[in-house]
Design a protein around this motif. Structure first.
Motif, PDB file in Angstrom:
ATOM      1  N   CYS A 207       0.827  -1.203   0.000  1.00 23.02           N
ATOM      2  CA  CYS A 207       0.000   0.000   0.000  1.00 23.02           C
ATOM      3  C   CYS A 207       0.867   1.261   0.000  1.00 23.02           C
ATOM      4  O   CYS A 207       2.050   1.228   0.338  1.00 23.02           O
ATOM      5  CB  CYS A 207      -0.953   0.019   1.207  1.00 23.02           C
ATOM      6  SG  CYS A 207      -0.152  -0.186   2.797  1.00 23.02           S
ATOM      7  N   ILE A 208       0.249   2.371  -0.395  1.00 20.49           N
ATOM      8  CA  ILE A 208       0.911   3.661  -0.410  1.00 20.49           C
ATOM      9  C   ILE A 208       0.861   4.266   0.993  1.00 20.49           C
ATOM     10  O   ILE A 208       0.169   3.760   1.880  1.00 20.49           O
ATOM     11  CB  ILE A 208       0.264   4.611  -1.431  1.00 20.49           C
ATOM     12  CG1 ILE A 208      -1.210   4.871  -1.052  1.00 20.49           C
ATOM     13  CG2 ILE A 208       0.356   4.030  -2.835  1.00 20.49           C
ATOM     14  CD1 ILE A 208      -1.907   5.859  -1.954  1.00 20.49           C
ATOM     15  N   GLU A 209       1.580   5.375   1.191  1.00 30.66           N
ATOM     16  CA  GLU A 209       1.699   5.954   2.535  1.00 30.66           C
ATOM     17  C   GLU A 209       0.355   6.414   3.076  1.00 30.66           C
ATOM     18  O   GLU A 209       0.047   6.212   4.257  1.00 30.66           O
ATOM     19  CB  GLU A 209       2.686   7.126   2.501  1.00 30.66           C
ATOM     20  CG  GLU A 209       2.925   7.741   3.876  1.00 30.66           C
ATOM     21  CD  GLU A 209       4.105   8.696   3.877  1.00 30.66           C
ATOM     22  OE1 GLU A 209       4.001   9.741   4.552  1.00 30.66           O
ATOM     23  OE2 GLU A 209       5.116   8.394   3.216  1.00 30.66           O
TER      24      GLU A 209
ATOM     25  N   GLN B  85       8.828   1.372   6.184  1.00 31.41           N
ATOM     26  CA  GLN B  85       8.991   1.103   4.763  1.00 31.41           C
ATOM     27  C   GLN B  85       9.858  -0.137   4.555  1.00 31.41           C
ATOM     28  O   GLN B  85      10.816  -0.375   5.291  1.00 31.41           O
ATOM     29  CB  GLN B  85       9.634   2.297   4.062  1.00 31.41           C
ATOM     30  CG  GLN B  85       8.740   3.515   3.973  1.00 31.41           C
ATOM     31  CD  GLN B  85       9.352   4.607   3.124  1.00 31.41           C
ATOM     32  OE1 GLN B  85      10.415   4.428   2.530  1.00 31.41           O
ATOM     33  NE2 GLN B  85       8.686   5.740   3.037  1.00 31.41           N
TER      34      GLN B  85
ATOM     35  N   ARG C 143       6.061   2.696  -5.540  1.00 30.77           N
ATOM     36  CA  ARG C 143       4.848   3.429  -5.162  1.00 30.77           C
ATOM     37  C   ARG C 143       4.244   2.915  -3.865  1.00 30.77           C
ATOM     38  O   ARG C 143       3.577   3.660  -3.138  1.00 30.77           O
ATOM     39  CB  ARG C 143       3.804   3.322  -6.273  1.00 30.77           C
ATOM     40  CG  ARG C 143       4.124   4.089  -7.544  1.00 30.77           C
ATOM     41  CD  ARG C 143       2.954   4.105  -8.503  1.00 30.77           C
ATOM     42  NE  ARG C 143       2.557   2.774  -8.953  1.00 30.77           N
ATOM     43  CZ  ARG C 143       1.486   2.127  -8.536  1.00 30.77           C
ATOM     44  NH1 ARG C 143       0.680   2.663  -7.631  1.00 30.77           N
ATOM     45  NH2 ARG C 143       1.186   0.922  -9.018  1.00 30.77           N
ATOM     46  N   LYS C 144       4.447   1.641  -3.576  1.00 34.74           N
ATOM     47  CA  LYS C 144       3.824   1.009  -2.403  1.00 34.74           C
ATOM     48  C   LYS C 144       4.909   0.374  -1.529  1.00 34.74           C
ATOM     49  O   LYS C 144       5.109  -0.844  -1.570  1.00 34.74           O
ATOM     50  CB  LYS C 144       2.813  -0.031  -2.855  1.00 34.74           C
ATOM     51  CG  LYS C 144       1.672   0.545  -3.684  1.00 34.74           C
ATOM     52  CD  LYS C 144       0.668  -0.532  -4.084  1.00 34.74           C
ATOM     53  CE  LYS C 144      -0.523   0.070  -4.829  1.00 34.74           C
ATOM     54  NZ  LYS C 144      -1.535  -0.954  -5.185  1.00 34.74           N
TER      55      LYS C 144
END
Length: 513
Positions: free
Chosen positions: A233-235, A268, A283-284
Motif C-alpha cells: 500500500c501507499i503511505e 517502509q 509506489r507502495k
C-alpha cells in the motif's frame, strides 16, 4: 450450486454385445517380436521414462533439494475459520437485525459468500463461521446455500455457524477474535484428529478474490508456524493499517499498529522481496496485514492455551506475541484487489464500484473462481420502457416505464414504480414478493405503501435496506449535505454522508430527506 454425479458402467464397451458374439470371436496367437521390434519397444520405453521423470520434476518443483509441499490434500488438512466480527456498530443500521457477514452485497449475495466461495474454489471444504450477534439469518443462509453441496463421498465438507454460548466452564461471550477461536478449540481439536494441520483464519467483511491454495503452499514451503497475508500500500493508505517489516526471506521482524509520521516512514520495506515489480514497489513501500492468517494447528493451541491465555485479539496480541517468542511468522504478498467493507462509506463505495465499466476492481463475472450464494429460483428481471445505465440488477426485479437507473445496484425482488430516478444508490431489494391481491388491497387504503420505490420518487447517494416501503414522489437525496444524523425514529440515519433507509421502514408519500 449443482452437484453432478458420474456413473461408470461395469461392463467394458467391447463386451456389451451378446454372449454368442463374444464366443464366436476368432482367437489369434501373437508371434514373438523380432529383434528390430524389441529395440523399437525399448526406445519407446526409454523416452516414456525420461518424459515421466521430467513431469515429476516439474510437479515437485525442487527447492533446496526438497520437494515443494503442494497442498494437494488441502481439503483434508486445512480448516477454514471465518470470524463474523462483533456487533457491527460501524455498519449499523445494516446490522440492526442481522450479523455483519449476513449483510447483502452486490444485488444477489451476502458478505459471507466471499470468504466461503474463496474457500470452496481453493479446495477448503471444512468451514466454520464464528459469530455472536443476530446469527439467525446467517445460519439460515449458510445452511440453504452450501451444506448440501460442500464436500463429496470421500471428503466430508460443511459450512456451519458457531454462535457464542455459555458453558459450565466458560461464562463469557467472545471477547475478541482470538478469544472466539479459543472458546471453540475443543471442537477444532476434533478436526486435527481427522487430519487437519493448519487453521485458515478469515474475516467475514472483506471483499476480494484469493486462491488460498497458493497461500497454503507458501506457508508450508517457508516452514512457518504462522503466515500473514500482506497487502502492499501507499503511505496515505498505510496509516489506517497494522504494518509489518520483513527480512530478505519474507520473515516478519516487526509490527506497528497504525503508525504516524516518523514511525510510519520507519516501516517502509522493499516489497520486491515478496515478488512485487520494481515500479509498483516504489509506489507502495509498505505492507499491511489483511487480517488473514494461516497457522499451524499445534502452534495455535500452544499460543491460545499456554502463552496468551488472557489476550483476545489476533492482530494486536497473538501474532506479534508469537513473533516475540521466536516463532517463524511469515508474510505472504497478495497482489489483487482487497477492501475492508466494515464501514457504511466503504460498504457503499464497494458496492457501487461493482458497476464500473469495463474493468471494475472486483467482478462477480469470473468463471474460474465464481462467487456462490443461495439458489432462490427467481424469475428474470423485467424492465418496462425504462433506462438502465452502468447498473447491476439482481434477480426478480421489476422496473416500470419512465424510470431511470444510473450507477446503482438494485437488489433481488426490487420493485421500482413509474418515472423514478435512482442514482448512485444501493437498493437491497426484498425478502418476499407482495402478491397481486395484497397490492390491490394496499392501493385501496389511503396510507398504505407497498414494498419498493413508489412512482415519481428520486433517490440519490443512499442505501435502502430490505423490505423498505418508499412512497410516491419522495426525495431521498440528502438535500442539506448532512454527514451524520440519527433519525432512526423516522426510519433512516445518515452515516459518512450516506443516507441509510432502515430495514422494514415505511417512508410516506412526498417525504424529503
Amino acid at each position: 450450486m449443482q452437484c453432478a454425479y458420474l456413473t461408470h458402467s461395469t461392463t467394458p464397451a467391447g463386451l456389451a454385445g451378446s454372449k454368442a458374439s463374444v464366443a464366436t470371436r476368432p482367437v489369434t496367437r501373437s508371434r514373438a517380436p523380432t529383434a528390430p521390434a524389441r529395440q523399437s519397444r525399448r526406445a519407446l520405453q526409454t523416452r516414456a521414462t525420461a518424459q515421466l521423470d521430467r513431469d515429476v520434476a516439474s510437479i515437485l518443483n525442487l527447492t533446496n533439494g526438497a520437494p515443494d509441499p503442494r497442498p494437494a490434500d488441502i481439503s483434508r488438512t486445512v480448516l477454514g475459520i471465518i470470524l463474523g466480527g462483533g456487533a457491527g456498530s460501524r455498519l449499523y443500521p445494516l446490522t440492526k437485525q442481522r450479523a455483519k457477514p449476513a449483510v447483502p452485497l452486490g444485488a444477489n449475495y451476502r458478505l459471507i459468500d466471499i470468504p466461503v466461495s474463496n474457500c470452496i474454489n481453493s479446495g477448503v471444504n471444512k468451514i466454520y463461521c464464528l459469530t455472536q450477534f443476530n446469527s439467525a439469518s446467517l445460519n439460515r443462509h449458510l445452511s440453504q446455500a452450501y451444506n448440501s453441496n460442500v464436500g463429496g463421498y470421500n471428503s466430508r465438507g460443511f459450512v456451519e455457524v458457531l454462535a457464542a454460548s455459555q458453558t459450565t466452564t466458560q461464562k463469557n461471550w467472545f471477547q475478541g477474535t482470538a478469544d472466539a477461536v479459543r472458546q471453540y478449540l475443543w471442537l477444532f481439536e476434533e478436526a486435527t484428529r481427522g487430519g487437519v494441520e493448519d487453521y485458515l483464519i478469515l474475516s467475514g467483511d472483506h471483499l476480494y478474490r484469493m486462491d488460498y491454495s497458493e497461500f497454503v503452499a507458501a506457508h508450508r514451503r517457508a516452514g512457518a508456524e504462522i503466515t500473514v497475508a500482506a497487502l502492499p500500500c501507499i503511505e496515505k493508505e498505510a496509516e489506517a493499517f497494522g504494518l509489518m517489516k520483513i527480512d530478505d526471506s519474507g520473515r516478519i521482524l516487526e509490527f506497528a499498529e497504525k503508525p504516524k509520521g516518523d514511525a510510519l516512514r520507519a516501516m517502509q520495506v522493499d516489497t520486491t522481496l515478496l515478488g512485487l515489480d520494481a515500479e509498483t514497489a516504489a509506489r507502495k513501500p509498505y505492507i499491511a496485514s489483511m487480517g488473514i492468517y494461516l497457522c499451524k494447528a499445534s502452534a495455535m493451541h500452544h499460543l491460545l492455551t499456554e502463552r496468551f491465555t488472557t489476550q483476545n485479539d489476533f492482530g494486536s496480541d497473538i501474532i506479534p506475541g508469537a513473533k516475540d517468542l521466536g516463532m517463524h511468522v511469515q508474510a505472504h504478498l497478495f497482489k489483487g484487489y482487497w477492501e475492508d467493507i466494515g464501514t457504511i462509506r466503504a460498504f457503499y463505495e464497494s458496492n457501487l464500484g461493482l458497476t464500473d465499466s469495463p474493468n471494475p476492481n472486483f467482478s462477480f463475472y469470473d468463471k474460474d473462481a465464481p462467487i456462490y450464494t443461495m439458489s432462490r429460483f427467481l424469475p428474470p428481471c423485467k424492465v418496462l420502457s425504462a433506462e438502465v445505465e452502468m447498473s447491476i440488477l439482481g434477480d426478480g426485479c421489476t422496473v416500470n416505464q419512465g424510470s431511470r437507473i444510473v450507477h446503482s445496484v438494485i437488489g433481488l425482488r426490487s420493485r421500482i414504480g413509474q418515472d423514478c430516478l435512482i442514482e448512485d444508490t444501493m437498493l437491497m431489494g426484498a425478502d418476499y414478493y407482495e402478491q397481486g391481491a395484497e397490492l390491490d388491497e394496499c392501493a385501496r387504503l389511503d396510507k398504505c405503501v407497498p414494498i419498493g420505490v413508489g412512482s415519481g420518487s428520486h433517490i440519490k447517494g443512499a442505501i435502502v435496506d430490505k423490505n423498505a416501503r418508499i412512497g410516491r414522489f419522495c426525495k431521498i437525496i440528502n438535500v442539506d449535505g448532512v454527514e451524520e444524523a440519527n433519525m432512526e425514529q423516522q426510519g433512516y440515519v445518515i452515516r459518512d454522508g450516506v443516507v441509510v433507509i432502515i430495514k422494514d421502514t415505511t417512508i410516506d408519500d412526498g417525504t424529503i430527506i
